[in-house]
Enzyme design. Sequence first.
Site, PDB file in Angstrom:
ATOM      1  N   GLU A  46     -30.323 -14.066-125.083  1.00 45.07           N
ATOM      2  CA  GLU A  46     -31.430 -13.270-124.562  1.00 45.07           C
ATOM      3  C   GLU A  46     -31.676 -12.055-125.452  1.00 45.07           C
ATOM      4  O   GLU A  46     -32.822 -11.757-125.824  1.00 45.07           O
ATOM      5  CB  GLU A  46     -31.085 -12.826-123.147  1.00 45.07           C
ATOM      6  CG  GLU A  46     -31.967 -11.750-122.554  1.00 45.07           C
ATOM      7  CD  GLU A  46     -31.342 -11.201-121.282  1.00 45.07           C
ATOM      8  OE1 GLU A  46     -31.584 -11.789-120.223  1.00 45.07           O
ATOM      9  OE2 GLU A  46     -30.600 -10.196-121.354  1.00 45.07           O
ATOM     10  N   ASP A  82     -34.038 -20.123-121.260  1.00 44.65           N
ATOM     11  CA  ASP A  82     -34.929 -18.979-121.179  1.00 44.65           C
ATOM     12  C   ASP A  82     -35.021 -18.259-122.517  1.00 44.65           C
ATOM     13  O   ASP A  82     -36.103 -17.863-122.961  1.00 44.65           O
ATOM     14  CB  ASP A  82     -34.422 -18.035-120.092  1.00 44.65           C
ATOM     15  CG  ASP A  82     -35.177 -16.718-120.060  1.00 44.65           C
ATOM     16  OD1 ASP A  82     -36.350 -16.733-119.691  1.00 44.65           O
ATOM     17  OD2 ASP A  82     -34.570 -15.688-120.402  1.00 44.65           O
TER      18      ASP A  82
END
Length: 958
Positions: free
Chosen positions: A376, A548
Site C-alpha cells: 500500500e 488493493d
Amino acid sequence: MTRRTLALAVAAVVVTGGVPAMAAPAAVACTVTYQITNEWDTGFGAGVSIRNDGDALNGWNLTWTFPDGQRVTQGWNGNFTQSGAVVTVTNPDWARTLPAGGTTQVGFNGSKGSANRPPTDFAVNGVACTGPNKPPSVALTAPATGGTYTLPATIPLAATAQDTEGTVAKVDFYAGDQLIATDTSAPYTGTWTSATAGDHRITARATDNLGAATTSAPAMVKVLAGPAVLAAPSTVSVKQGSTATFDVSLATAPSEPVTVTVARTGSADLTAAPTTLTFSSAAKQTVTVTSANNGGELATATFTATAPGHSPASVTVKELDPSTSDFNKAFLDQYNKIKDPASGYFRKFGDLLVPYHSVETLMVEAPDHGHQTTSEAYSYYLWLEASYGRVTGDWAPFKSAFASMEKFIIPAKADQPTNDSYNASKPATYAPEHPRMDRYPAVLDSAVPVGQDPIAAELKSAYGNSDIYGMHWLIDVDNTYGFGRCGDGTTAPAYINTYQRGSSESVWETIPHPSCDTFKHGGTNGYLDLFTKDSSYAKQWKYTNAPDADARVVQVALLAQQWATAQGKAGDIASEIGKSAKMGDYLRYAMFDKYFKRIGNCTSPSSCPGATGKNSAHYLMSWYYAWGGAYDTSAGWSWRIGDGASHQGYQNPLAAHALANVPALKPLSATGQQDWSTSLNRQLEMLQWLQSADGGLAGGVTNSWEGQYASPPPGTPTFYGMYYDAHPVWRDPPSNRWFGFQVWGIERTAALYRLTGDARAKKILDKWVPWAIANTTTGTNFQIPADLEWSGTPDTWNATNPGANANLRVRVLNRNQDVGVAASYAKVLLNYASRSGNAQAKTTGEALLTSLLSHQDSLGIATPETREDYKRFDDTYNATTGEGPYVPPGWTGKMPNGDQVGQGASFLSMRSMFRNDPQWPKVQSYLDGGPVPTFTYHRFWAQAEIATAFSLHTELFG
C-alpha cells in the site's frame, strides 16, 4: 473483569532451560509447557508438553509439585503417581525414547479447590527445567538520533542493559552491520573514531550469559567531511509577489561565534533577508525569501549559505504563478516535507528509497511496527511521484520509485525459485480456514477437490517465465525482527508476514514469521506448524499479495501515462507503464476462488467441485492472492491460490477500465484484456448491490463461507451465487466498520466517473456523496465519519431488476479527524464535482483540504489520536473468549532475538523491542493503570494521500 484479568485466569506456564540437579547427568536439558485446557468448579484438565533440549533419552520421568493441593484423578500418555503434592509421570512402554529435539505430551484431569496456580518446579530425570531465558533489555543512550558530527569524528557510544534472570555478558555497538565497539561491564560505553562521511545507523546489541541477545532501537547520525552549514528544506516554492521561508543552522555547535552569509545566484526577483546570520550555537534561524510582485516570468534562484571553514548549504526557490491556488503550493510544500531526508519517511538503500509505514516506530495497526512497510505504501509512493511529474514535468523520481518497488517488494527469481515446478491442474492442497484461532493449525486435506488454474500457461507464454509479478504485502525495512533473507538474519529489507489464521485473528494476536521459512527461527518446523498441520514439513517460501495496492499501481500508471502524454513525455515512462500492465495481468489471480472451485452455491468443501476454465472466476478484487513453493530447488513443487472473499473497499473499477480499454496498459496475455472488461462490469454491479438505503456501501461477498465452504445462515442474500458477508475476511475489528474503506473504494469509482462519464458509477455516487456530506463538518476542528454500524442485508442480486435494499441500513457511530481518510474523502468529492458540477461536493471537498492545512507541522499534516487498543500489548490467550495470541499446546519456539513463543505469550513478549522505543513509557504507564496514550503519527500513505489530494484540486480546478 477487564480483558487483562480474564487473560490471567487461564494458567499457562512455559518452562525451559537446563540447569542440572547435582545428581543428574549434565546431558539432560528440557523445556516443559503446562497448559490448563478446561476448568470447572471442583476440577480441571491440563496438558503438559516436554521438549528434550539435551541428548536422546532412553526412558524419562517428569515431576512437579502442585502449589494448591490439586490432585490428579485421571492421566493419559504416561504413568501417573502422586505422593502428597508431588506428581511423577513416567514414560509408557510405547514412548520410552525421547530423541534430542523431540517432544512428547501427557494429559490429565484433576481436582482442585478455589485456587489453581500452575506448578513451577518441573524436572525431567531429576534435572530442573528452570524458567525461560528471557533476552536482556537494552537501550541506546548515545548518540542521539539526528546527531551531526564532522571528520575526524569522535562519536560517543553508550547504552543501558539489564538481564532479569542472569547477567549481561557484553554490549556490542554497531554502525549498520559493522561492529564498532564492545563493552563487557556497566556502564556500557565506547567511542567510534573511524566513521566515514555519510549517514549511519547506530545500534547496541546486548548478550546475556546464556547467549540470548537483544538489539536496541537505532539512532541515525550524520557524519560530515568537516564543519558544515545546514539548510532545510532544500526546495522551496513561493507565489510571485509573496514570501516563503527556510531554516539555516550549523551542523555542530561552534566554539566561538560563526557568521553565515546568504548569497543568491539566479533571478534578482527573489531576495532573502537577513543575508547575514551569527551563530553561537547550532540552533536554527529563519531566512525569509520575498518574490517581487512584478508580473514577470516565473523566476528561480538558489540561495547558498556559507561560513569560513564550513561546507555550504543551498536552497532552490522557485516562483509560482500568483494565480496558482493555495493547494498547488500546498502540494509542493507537502512533497518537500515528505522527501526531506531529515523527516524520516524513507530509508535509503544505495540510490533507491524505501518508504516506511510511518515515521514513528511505535505503531501497531495492520503492520505491527512503524518501520515495516506495505505494498500500500509503495502504491502511494508511486502516486506521490506521478503527481510530482505532472506538476514539474520531472519523471525521474517516478522512475526511481518504480525501480525501488521492483527491487524490494516484488519478489525476484531468487526469492521464488521453484515456480517452474508449478502444476496448474493441481494448484494447491485444501486447508480450511477457521473462525477461531484455537482451531489452528488447519489440517491439509488432499481429498477435497480443487480446480484448475486457467491463466498460468498464458502468463508464462506472455512473459517468458513462471515467476509471479506482484507485490508481497509486508516487508521489514530495517530487519527489526532479525529474520533477514531466508534465515540469514541480516539482509534488509526482509520479507515477513503476520496474519495467517482466519477471521478472528487481529494484529494483536499475530505471530510474526519470515516469508522464507528455513527453520532457522521459531520451533522445530520454523513457524509452519502454527498455521497448517501436515505429516511433515519442508523449508519453503510464500508470499501474499494485497490486490488493493497492485490495483492502485495500475490506477496511478493510467494517470501518469495521461499526464506524461500531455507533456510530450510518454516515452520517458513507457517501460514503467508496460510493467504496470504486467502487474495487472498477474493481478487476475485475485479474481479466482481460493482453490479454483466453482463460483456459486458452495455449501461444503467436498460438494463444491473444482472448476475448469473461467468457471472459478468471480471477477472481483478479492482480499488476497498468494503463492509459494519449496525452498529446495530440487524438491519440485509450488502452489498458487486466489481468494473467494471480496470486500467493497478493495474494488477498483478504474484499474479494470484501464486494463480493459487503454492501449498503453493492455496486458500481454491472451485473455487478460477480456477478463478485465468483465471485471469492470462485475465490480460496478457489486457496488450497486451493496449500496445501503442510506448511501454507504456494505461489506462484501464470499464464495467460501467462513473460509471453509460452509453453509451460510438460511436466507443469506446472494450475488451470482456467492453469499453476502457484512464484514468479509476478518472480524477483529469488523472489517467494514472503518469509514476509510468507504473512501478508498469509492474514490476509484469517482475517478472512473470523472474520466469516462460512466453512468453506473454516477448512480452510486449520487447516493453516496449526500450521505457522506450529511455526516461531515469542516473547519479547523473538522469531523468526518469514523466507525460505522450495519443492520439488515441487501436484496439478492437481480442484474435485470436490482432491488432497492430498503432493509440495508448504516449508522455513523462516531467521528474523528483522520487526516489520511479526510484527504481520500476530499478526492471523492472533487472527482465527482468535476464531472457532475455538484457545487456542494466541490465546496465540501475544498473545505476539507483547507481544514487539513490547519494541522501542519514540520513533518507534514497530522492530528493527535488516542490508542485505547494499546491495552492489548500484554494480552495473553483467553480460551473462553478466544482473544489473545494463541499458540497450540506443546508448541515452543523463539524469535530471532530470543523472545519466547509459547503458551502464555503476549503481543509484547514476542516483540520485546517495543520496550526500548522512545515512546514506550506512555504505553507502559497506560498498562499500569494510567491514562490512554496519545500519539501524533505520520503515516506515509496518509501524507502522500494529502499531497496528491492537493495536486488533484490543482489539476481539476487550478
